[in-house]
Design a protein around this motif. Sequence first.
Motif, short mmCIF file in Angstrom:
data_model
loop_
_atom_site.label_atom_id
_atom_site.label_comp_id
_atom_site.label_asym_id
_atom_site.label_seq_id
_atom_site.Cartn_x
_atom_site.Cartn_y
_atom_site.Cartn_z
N VAL A 1 -16.85 25.07 7.72
CA VAL A 1 -17.05 24.90 9.16
C VAL A 1 -17.40 23.44 9.46
O VAL A 1 -16.89 22.85 10.42
CB VAL A 1 -18.13 25.87 9.69
N ALA A 2 -18.28 22.85 8.65
CA ALA A 2 -18.65 21.44 8.85
C ALA A 2 -17.44 20.52 8.66
O ALA A 2 -17.24 19.58 9.44
CB ALA A 2 -19.77 21.05 7.89
N SER A 3 -16.63 20.79 7.64
CA SER A 3 -15.45 19.95 7.44
C SER A 3 -14.43 20.18 8.55
O SER A 3 -13.69 19.25 8.91
CB SER A 3 -14.84 20.19 6.07
N GLY A 4 -14.40 21.37 9.13
CA GLY A 4 -13.53 21.61 10.28
C GLY A 4 -13.94 20.77 11.48
O GLY A 4 -13.09 20.27 12.23
N ALA A 5 -15.25 20.59 11.66
CA ALA A 5 -15.74 19.75 12.75
C ALA A 5 -15.28 18.31 12.54
O ALA A 5 -14.77 17.67 13.47
CB ALA A 5 -17.26 19.82 12.81
N PHE A 6 -15.46 17.80 11.34
CA PHE A 6 -15.06 16.42 11.07
C PHE A 6 -13.54 16.27 11.03
O PHE A 6 -13.03 15.19 11.31
CB PHE A 6 -15.71 15.91 9.78
N ALA A 7 -12.83 17.33 10.68
CA ALA A 7 -11.36 17.27 10.71
C ALA A 7 -10.87 17.09 12.14
O ALA A 7 -9.92 16.33 12.39
CB ALA A 7 -10.77 18.53 10.09
N MET A 8 -11.49 17.80 13.08
CA MET A 8 -11.13 17.62 14.49
C MET A 8 -11.38 16.17 14.92
O MET A 8 -10.55 15.56 15.59
CB MET A 8 -11.91 18.58 15.39
N TYR A 9 -12.50 15.62 14.50
CA TYR A 9 -12.82 14.24 14.82
C TYR A 9 -11.82 13.29 14.15
O TYR A 9 -11.38 12.31 14.75
CB TYR A 9 -14.25 13.93 14.37
N LEU A 10 -11.46 13.60 12.92
CA LEU A 10 -10.49 12.79 12.17
C LEU A 10 -9.14 12.76 12.87
O LEU A 10 -8.53 11.71 13.03
CB LEU A 10 -10.36 13.34 10.76
N PHE A 11 -8.65 13.92 13.29
CA PHE A 11 -7.34 13.99 13.94
C PHE A 11 -7.36 13.39 15.34
O PHE A 11 -6.33 12.99 15.86
CB PHE A 11 -6.84 15.42 13.99
N THR A 12 -8.55 13.30 15.93
CA THR A 12 -8.68 12.74 17.27
C THR A 12 -8.82 11.23 17.25
O THR A 12 -8.17 10.53 18.02
CB THR A 12 -9.90 13.36 18.00
N PHE A 13 -9.67 10.71 16.36
CA PHE A 13 -10.01 9.29 16.40
C PHE A 13 -9.53 8.49 15.20
O PHE A 13 -9.64 7.27 15.19
CB PHE A 13 -11.53 9.13 16.53
N GLY A 14 -9.06 9.14 14.13
CA GLY A 14 -8.57 8.42 12.97
C GLY A 14 -9.58 8.35 11.83
O GLY A 14 -10.75 8.69 11.98
N ALA A 15 -9.07 7.90 10.68
CA ALA A 15 -9.87 7.91 9.45
C ALA A 15 -11.01 6.91 9.47
O ALA A 15 -12.12 7.21 9.03
CB ALA A 15 -8.97 7.64 8.25
N ALA A 16 -10.78 5.72 10.00
CA ALA A 16 -11.82 4.68 9.98
C ALA A 16 -13.03 5.10 10.83
O ALA A 16 -14.18 4.94 10.40
CB ALA A 16 -11.25 3.36 10.48
N VAL A 17 -12.77 5.65 11.99
CA VAL A 17 -13.87 6.07 12.88
C VAL A 17 -14.62 7.24 12.25
O VAL A 17 -15.84 7.32 12.33
CB VAL A 17 -13.32 6.43 14.28
N THR A 18 -13.89 8.15 11.61
CA THR A 18 -14.53 9.30 10.98
C THR A 18 -15.38 8.87 9.79
O THR A 18 -16.49 9.38 9.60
CB THR A 18 -13.48 10.33 10.53
N ARG A 19 -14.90 7.93 9.00
CA ARG A 19 -15.72 7.41 7.90
C ARG A 19 -17.01 6.78 8.42
O ARG A 19 -18.08 6.95 7.84
CB ARG A 19 -14.94 6.37 7.09
N ASP A 20 -16.90 6.05 9.54
CA ASP A 20 -18.11 5.46 10.14
C ASP A 20 -19.07 6.54 10.62
O ASP A 20 -20.29 6.40 10.48
CB ASP A 20 -17.74 4.55 11.31
N LEU A 21 -18.54 7.61 11.19
CA LEU A 21 -19.39 8.70 11.67
C LEU A 21 -20.07 9.42 10.51
O LEU A 21 -21.24 9.79 10.61
CB LEU A 21 -18.56 9.70 12.49
N MET A 22 -19.36 9.60 9.40
CA MET A 22 -19.94 10.31 8.25
C MET A 22 -21.05 9.50 7.59
O MET A 22 -22.02 10.07 7.10
CB MET A 22 -18.86 10.64 7.22
#
Length: 143
Positions: free
Chosen positions: A44-65
């Motif tokens: 479920v947690a990875s699903g949340a970040f997957a949505m963020y990844l597909f919305t904003f891209g890998a670089a932004v998601t890495r910064d968020l993580m």
Amino acid sequence: MMKPGTLILQVAARYLVPLQLLFSVFLLLRGHDEPGGGFIAGLVASGAFAMYLFTFGAAVTRDLMRVDPRNLIGIGLFLGMLSIFPAFFYGDPFLTAQWWDIPLPGGGEFKFSTPLIFDVGVYLTVFGSVMLMLIALTEAEEH
């Protein structure tokens, strides 16, 4: 280069990610008594970040993580191994669950246990594994 998601998806992701993460913690904490646990909570947690990844891209998601997924996998495996030692120190058979009552302010108690330590390890390992795979696939597509 990956295009950012639509405006609706961007707004939805900003509100849904915290809710999904909160729900994943709920699943994690109730998992050893009822359905749920570290595995489904990590998904479920990875699903949340997957949505963020597909919305904003890998670089932004890495910064968020803020933590490299490989480190999460290592910490999760360490916690899973750490959960076996309390039984040894109490003289119980291998993998026997141990429980400790921790008093909370206001008179309540929190039951801390080796199954919870193990579930948190599974949670971090699953979350880190899925995110490592998704980020690697997304970054390969961007290049």
